[in-house]
Design a protein around this motif. Structure first.
Motif, PDB file in Angstrom:
ATOM      1  N   ASN A   1     -10.036  -6.309   6.674  1.00 51.10           N
ATOM      2  CA  ASN A   1      -9.826  -7.609   6.141  1.00 51.10           C
ATOM      3  C   ASN A   1      -9.443  -8.586   6.946  1.00 51.10           C
ATOM      4  O   ASN A   1      -9.677  -9.710   6.721  1.00 51.10           O
ATOM      5  CB  ASN A   1      -8.844  -7.541   4.940  1.00 51.10           C
ATOM      6  N   SER A   2      -9.074  -8.024   8.319  1.00 47.51           N
ATOM      7  CA  SER A   2      -8.616  -8.990   9.239  1.00 47.51           C
ATOM      8  C   SER A   2      -9.357 -10.030   9.573  1.00 47.51           C
ATOM      9  O   SER A   2     -10.665  -9.819   9.904  1.00 47.51           O
ATOM     10  CB  SER A   2      -8.269  -8.148  10.495  1.00 47.51           C
TER      11      SER A   2
ATOM     12  N   TRP B   1       4.615  -1.926   8.653  1.00 48.94           N
ATOM     13  CA  TRP B   1       4.993  -0.830   7.823  1.00 48.94           C
ATOM     14  C   TRP B   1       6.289  -0.026   8.150  1.00 48.94           C
ATOM     15  O   TRP B   1       7.193   0.160   7.097  1.00 48.94           O
ATOM     16  CB  TRP B   1       3.806   0.221   7.908  1.00 48.94           C
TER      17      TRP B   1
ATOM     18  N   ALA C   1      -0.025  -3.690  11.838  1.00 51.26           N
ATOM     19  CA  ALA C   1       0.243  -2.876  10.692  1.00 51.26           C
ATOM     20  C   ALA C   1       1.349  -1.920  10.584  1.00 51.26           C
ATOM     21  O   ALA C   1       2.074  -1.522   9.790  1.00 51.26           O
ATOM     22  CB  ALA C   1      -1.137  -2.285  10.029  1.00 51.26           C
TER      23      ALA C   1
ATOM     24  N   GLN D   1      -7.100  -1.089   5.355  1.00 54.02           N
ATOM     25  CA  GLN D   1      -7.078  -2.624   4.857  1.00 54.02           C
ATOM     26  C   GLN D   1      -7.186  -3.444   5.771  1.00 54.02           C
ATOM     27  O   GLN D   1      -7.684  -4.598   5.778  1.00 54.02           O
ATOM     28  CB  GLN D   1      -6.059  -2.501   3.728  1.00 54.02           C
ATOM     29  N   SER D   2      -6.322  -3.267   6.867  1.00 53.34           N
ATOM     30  CA  SER D   2      -5.857  -4.420   7.677  1.00 53.34           C
ATOM     31  C   SER D   2      -7.226  -4.543   8.745  1.00 53.34           C
ATOM     32  O   SER D   2      -7.691  -6.086   8.792  1.00 53.34           O
ATOM     33  CB  SER D   2      -4.828  -3.941   8.680  1.00 53.34           C
TER      34      SER D   2
ATOM     35  N   LEU E   1      -2.915   1.088   4.562  1.00 53.62           N
ATOM     36  CA  LEU E   1      -2.409  -0.296   5.412  1.00 53.62           C
ATOM     37  C   LEU E   1      -3.393  -0.690   6.471  1.00 53.62           C
ATOM     38  O   LEU E   1      -3.887  -1.762   6.554  1.00 53.62           O
ATOM     39  CB  LEU E   1      -1.214  -0.491   5.395  1.00 53.62           C
ATOM     40  N   THR E   2      -3.607   0.487   7.418  1.00 55.50           N
ATOM     41  CA  THR E   2      -4.478   0.124   8.453  1.00 55.50           C
ATOM     42  C   THR E   2      -5.838   0.007   8.261  1.00 55.50           C
ATOM     43  O   THR E   2      -6.374  -0.995   8.655  1.00 55.50           O
ATOM     44  CB  THR E   2      -4.204   1.651   9.558  1.00 55.50           C
TER      45      THR E   2
ATOM     46  N   PRO F   1       0.949  -1.248   0.065  1.00 58.22           N
ATOM     47  CA  PRO F   1       0.091   0.031   0.060  1.00 58.22           C
ATOM     48  C   PRO F   1       1.056   1.366   0.073  1.00 58.22           C
ATOM     49  O   PRO F   1       2.037   1.298   0.468  1.00 58.22           O
ATOM     50  CB  PRO F   1      -0.767  -0.355   1.192  1.00 58.22           C
TER      51      PRO F   1
ATOM     52  N   GLY G   1      -2.219  -7.020   6.358  1.00 53.80           N
ATOM     53  CA  GLY G   1      -3.463  -6.609   5.581  1.00 53.80           C
ATOM     54  C   GLY G   1      -4.324  -7.555   5.239  1.00 53.80           C
ATOM     55  O   GLY G   1      -5.350  -7.699   4.599  1.00 53.80           O
TER      56      GLY G   1
END
Length: 457
Positions: free
Chosen positions: A245-246, A344, A340, A241-242, A238-239, A232, A417
């Motif tokens: 989707n987690s 990163w 995340a 998305q995480s 990223l956060t 990302p 993610g």
């Protein structure tokens, strides 16, 4: 002529059956691990067990049919009801019957029981998917570690070759009297240390191969190479998305739903239960009366527990279980956010360090060339040259590990993610059944029974 034909046949046979050096990409290795690792198979078996246990609840919606009967002897002493000829005699007796019943209303116990178990199945599916992400990351790490150690061996071998080249030069200079004998001993000592470094890396490669075989399920291929993944654009992306989707967060949410539905199951005990019953019974010499009697019946039965102690405590216990599940979901969200950020930060710092090591390695290479020329011109001592060789080796050694760390960092970001397995071409449907049992149950409880769970292979 016959001999020539045999040689040609042997040549063709060898061409067909001599194996070509195998090659394996990181995608192929991860895919193989996700389909063969026994730890993942164990989690899959647990998920399928919960799915089959949900299927067992189909019986709650189906009629119950029972056959009953008995045979033996009986003595009845009831002179007010029986005649003197029938009273107080030992007679054989028998009974056989059939009863069918179906629940009409049970205070929503069955539906909430299905909801709770459907949430449990979805939760186990999310656990399996989360384990798959972890397994994919472990497989990627095992693959990258083997590639790294192979590259480090090449660095160590080049270091030995450089020192041996210097040793030949030193022997010529010592022979011509331009260098003392101590320099010959010094270079031999450095070669020994370089060979020890190679031995250490070779031992590390053997360990990496062993771990690869445990995680992937087969020995490393002859040809392997590093690959990076696209990540990302920012930590915020990223956060988001995480969290979205987690699978860990989704599992925690399924635990909340399961707890709430189970509380409704307990509350159904305080509601009435209606059952439709039908059956027929045939008696032979029952209750002291000789002969047979047939009893047929159909009707609705009611059972309602108006009071039972401990219901308030039960309600409080259910509330606390739900609160525990809510808190665990909040913990999961925080852990996902932290993971995340850590992933990163590690990726960014490794990328920056990698760029600096690349520049430093280029400079060290130039320094070694200059010092080599100056040593040949007697402007630098042997120790000066060996020191810059040592510095270049250390930087190159770190650069190889940094390249591996940067590649692994990209996969770690994707795992944070919950999209790593998908990146390697493994869809959720390739790992497990679709986690939609709770949604289907809420639409219609009996709908979840219309599913085919394939047997494990």
């Amino acid at each position: 002529m016959k001999r020539l034909a045999e040689i040609l046949l042997l040549f063709v046979f060898s061409f067909i059956y001599v194996p070509i050096a195998s090659a394996e990409t990181i995608k192929q290795a991860v895919q193989f691990a996700l389909t063969s690792n026994p730890a993942l198979k164990a989690t899959e078996a647990e998920m399928r067990t919960s799915a089959f246990e949900l299927m067992e609840l189909r019986s709650e919606y189906l009629p119950k049919v029972e056959i009953f009967g008995e045979a033996g002897w009986q003595r009845v002493d009831d002179p007010a009801f029986l005649s003197p000829a029938d009273n107080n005699n030992i007679e054989d007796r028998a009974q056989i019957g059939i009863n069918a019943s179906v629940v009409i209303f049970d205070g929503y116990r069955r539906s909430n029981l299905v909801y709770a178990n459907a949430a449990r199945v979805d939760g186990n599916i999310f656990r399996l998917l989360d384990a798959s992400e972890t397994m994919a990351l472990n497989a990627a790490e095992a693959y990258i570690d083997v590639v790294r150690h192979r590259a480090l061996i090449q660095v160590a071998k080049r270091n030995i070759a450089s020192h041996r080249r210097i040793a030949r030069q030193v022997r010529d200079l010592v022979g011509s009297g331009r260098l003392p004998n101590s320099d010959a001993l010094t270079i031999e000592d450095r070669i020994s240390f370089a060979e020890l470094a190679l031995a250490d890396v070779q031992r590390g490669l053997r360990d990496a191969n062993a771990r690869y075989k445990r995680v992937i399920g087969r020995a490393p291929a002859a040809k392997m190479h590093l690959q990076r993944a696209s990540v990302p654009r920012s930590l915020d992306e990223l956060t988001q998305q995480s969290i979205q989707n987690s699978y860990r967060v989704k599992y925690a949410q399924a635990q909340i739903d399961q707890s709430q539905f189970q509380a409704e199951v307990d509350l159904s005990d305080a509601r009435p239960k209606l059952t439709l019953n039908a059956g027929v019974t045939r008696d032979i010499n029952r209750n002291g009366l000789r002969g047979t009697r047939t009893d047929e019946y159909v009707g609705v039965g009611l059972r309602w527990t108006l009071y039972q102690g401990g219901r308030k405590a039960q309600h409080n216990a259910n509330a606390q279980r739900t609160q525990k599940a809510l808190s665990e979901r909040a913990v999961a969200v925080r852990e996902v956010v932290e993971l995340a950020a850590l992933s990163w930060n590690n990726y960014r710092s490794t990328a920056e360090r990698n760029a600096m090591l690349r520049q430093q390695l280029r400079i060290n290479g130039l320094i070694v060339e200059v010092y080599g020329d100056e040593f040949a011109a007697a402007k630098r001592t042997l120790l000066d040259l060996l020191e810059v060789e040592r510095a270049r080796f250390n930087v190159e050694f770190q650069k190889v590990s940094s390249d591996a760390g940067l590649a692994f960092g990209t996969y770690r970001v994707l795992a944070a993610g919950s999209v790593l397995a998908r990146h390697f071409g493994v869809k959720s449907s390739d790992i497990t059944i679709e986690p939609n049992f709770q949604a289907r149950a809420r639409n219609r409880p009996t709908q979840v029974f219309n599913v085919n769970i394939e047997p494990l292979k």
